[in-house]
Design a protein around this motif. Structure first.
Motif: not given
Length: 240
Positions: A24-33, A52-54, A175-181
């Motif tokens: 079940p989806v709660r929120r959707v975050y996206c990483v820019g650039r 940064f995120f949107f 640029i930022w791997d999954v743990p860093e994100v």
């Protein structure tokens, strides 16, 4: 107790490989650039100091095999193939070392973008919402649980349109791997089970039109395919 005036809304869900239960989806975050080659193709410099995120609405998520109507208010709908991280354990101020323990699984995804609207927002120093956060804008493939994902994070992403490859990258080039994100995002929001994180796209983005079939493959994960269909506004614009 005050009763709601609205009918109960069914949650948005994403299938999970090998399991009868859906995610079940709660929120959707996206990483820019998050890929240098994409930053360069968008003519936005050569580096970023911090991610940064949107966000997109949870009900913007559509499953593998979906037909995605061409959205209104754009003449430049573009694809962005991305690795999606599904969060399974809550946390805030998560360290990089602990981040992987919060991952439920991974999926292939597409960040559909109204590029002309995004550019307008950028030029006016406004949020990207008009370019990014619209109906059906977050296709997501079947989630593979993390314990089955194997070498996914060191693998490759490929996106094709109508059988022609348009994007290809190694996930190690983020640029930022999954743990860093995860760590960075958790400083601003408490991550919760049900959150999806779209981790950014490489170079090669381009417009699509009704009838186009977008196919994303990521090493070790179920593939994702969606078809762009005619939207009401787009159809009227073409016949006007």
């Amino acid at each position: 107790m005050t009763e709601s005036m609205l009918w109960p809304l069914a949650p948005t869900t994403v299938p999970v490989s090998g399991r009868p239960e859906a995610f079940p989806v709660r929120r959707v975050y996206c990483v820019g650039r998050n890929y240098l080659d994409h930053i360069r193709e968008m003519r936005e410099g050569d580096e970023r100091d911090d991610p940064f995120f949107f966000q997109k609405p949870a009900d913007a998520v559509v499953p593998d095999g979906a037909s995605v109507p061409y959205p209104p208010q754009t003449g430049d709908l573009q694809f962005e193939g991305e690795l999606v991280v599904a969060i399974g354990t809550a946390g805030s101020w998560i360290s990089v070392e602990e981040a992987s323990a919060h991952v439920f699984g991974f999926a292939a995804g597409i960040d559909l973008t109204r590029r002309d609207r995004q550019r307008d927002c950028r030029d006016l120093a406004q949020p990207w919402e008009a370019g990014k956060s619209f109906d059906h804008s977050a296709p997501c493939g079947t989630i593979l649980p993390v314990e089955e994902a194997g070498s996914t994070l060191s693998g490759e992403l490929r996106l094709s349109v109508n059988g022609r490859q348009r994007q290809h990258t190694s996930l190690k080039l983020m640029i930022w791997d999954v743990p860093e994100v995860i760590s960075h995002l958790s400083r601003s929001y408490r991550l919760m089970p049900g959150d999806l994180i779209y981790t950014g796209t490489p170079a090669g983005v381009a417009p699509v039109v009704p009838g186009d079939r977008i196919h994303v493959e990521i090493t070790g994960l179920p593939a994702l395919t969606v078809t762009i269909s005619e939207g009401e506004t787009h159809a009227s614009q073409r016949t006007a």
